[in-house]
Motif scaffolding. Sequence first.
Motif, PDB file in Angstrom:
ATOM      1  N   MET A 181       0.836  -1.209   0.000  1.00  0.00           N
ATOM      2  CA  MET A 181       0.000   0.000   0.000  1.00  0.00           C
ATOM      3  C   MET A 181       0.874   1.264   0.000  1.00  0.00           C
ATOM      4  O   MET A 181       0.566   2.239  -0.689  1.00  0.00           O
ATOM      5  N   VAL A 219      -9.302   7.813   2.645  1.00  0.00           N
ATOM      6  CA  VAL A 219      -9.495   6.436   3.130  1.00  0.00           C
ATOM      7  C   VAL A 219     -10.499   6.426   4.281  1.00  0.00           C
ATOM      8  O   VAL A 219     -10.808   7.457   4.859  1.00  0.00           O
ATOM      9  N   GLN A 222      -8.096   2.617   7.727  1.00  0.00           N
ATOM     10  CA  GLN A 222      -6.872   2.615   6.920  1.00  0.00           C
ATOM     11  C   GLN A 222      -5.873   3.673   7.382  1.00  0.00           C
ATOM     12  O   GLN A 222      -4.789   3.806   6.795  1.00  0.00           O
ATOM     13  N   HIS A 229      -2.437   2.523   8.117  1.00  0.00           N
ATOM     14  CA  HIS A 229      -1.637   2.221   6.918  1.00  0.00           C
ATOM     15  C   HIS A 229      -1.004   3.479   6.334  1.00  0.00           C
ATOM     16  O   HIS A 229       0.098   3.435   5.794  1.00  0.00           O
TER      17      HIS A 229
END
Length: 335
Positions: free
Chosen positions: A141, A155, A159, A162
């Motif tokens: 990612m 997002v 997320q 991430h």
Amino acid sequence: MSKRTVLTGITTTGAPHLGNYVGAIKPCIEASHDPNVKSYYFLADFHSLVKSQDPQQMRQSSLEIAATWLALGLDTERAIFYRQSDIPEIPELTWILTCSTAKGLMNRAHAYKAAVQENLDAGEDADFAITMGLFGYPILMAADILMFNSTHVPVGKDQVQHLEMARDIAQRFNHHYGELFALPEAVVEEHVSVLPGKDGRKMSKSYNNTIPLWLPEKQLRKAIMGIVTNSREPGEPKDPDDSALFTIYAAFASQAQRDAMRQAYREGISWGEAKQQTFELINMELAESRVRYEALIAEPAQIETALREGAGKARAFATPFLAQIRNAVGIRRLA
Ligand code: TRP
């Protein structure tokens, strides 16, 4: 880099649902019309491979998701729309980043930790059924994001970690090899990012509580009628702030409609009526696009062409940028 660069990926597992639409697709499509934004939207099919090993499902889902974005009016002249697996630079960058990413960083990923915890709770070995794909998911990612010098990444809340990891990975790389990567930030639309599902929990494939985006009208109505509500009778005041149905309505409504519905809840609108109005609002928003969607699904070649064109544009940036990155890490011609 004066322009904002917006990028987001959508995993190709299962059919798109209302939560995807409200939380990601719709704001991105709106943003795709903004001339001051450079935007990248892609089918994250390599990510999907982590979750799905069903080739037929992989293909079907890519088709449906691509058709969805096109049917909803993504401006493919302005926005770059592609399939992750058409960009060989991405897995290559993933490896390069993997080599400077601490294993300890990956150990802290919520999704990985949850999988380990589930194993332990079930009395299994901690690593049971955990693939390296799941473990390294945040690096892939990060590569998606860093490959295009993205600055803003829309997002869902789930997320955000991430994105923090992508920043960490970029910073570590920049520190060691020179300032190549922009530091991306997550863009979370606070009031709409987590749409509740039919059972009131976050709408998510993994909870099995989704309302698919492209249900035919009758089925859409039926699904909305199936949203859980409490047992308050018609005429009894209802609390909009404690209602999945209201939250879903609000995500599709204008400010004025939201205010009016709030008032109606307080005045005791029946759940049946609130559901009917929710259905009508959502159906009105989707009806025209639904016709385009059906037409696209029947014509996959058209979708394939659009994706190929998008990949060409994406690679026009990725190929020379990866050459720079390779050079920075010392992967260079010898003569
Ligand atoms: N992991 C994201 C999700 O499950 C999808 C995704 C893959 C993504 N690569 C991305 C999102 C890059 C934003 C940027 O929703």
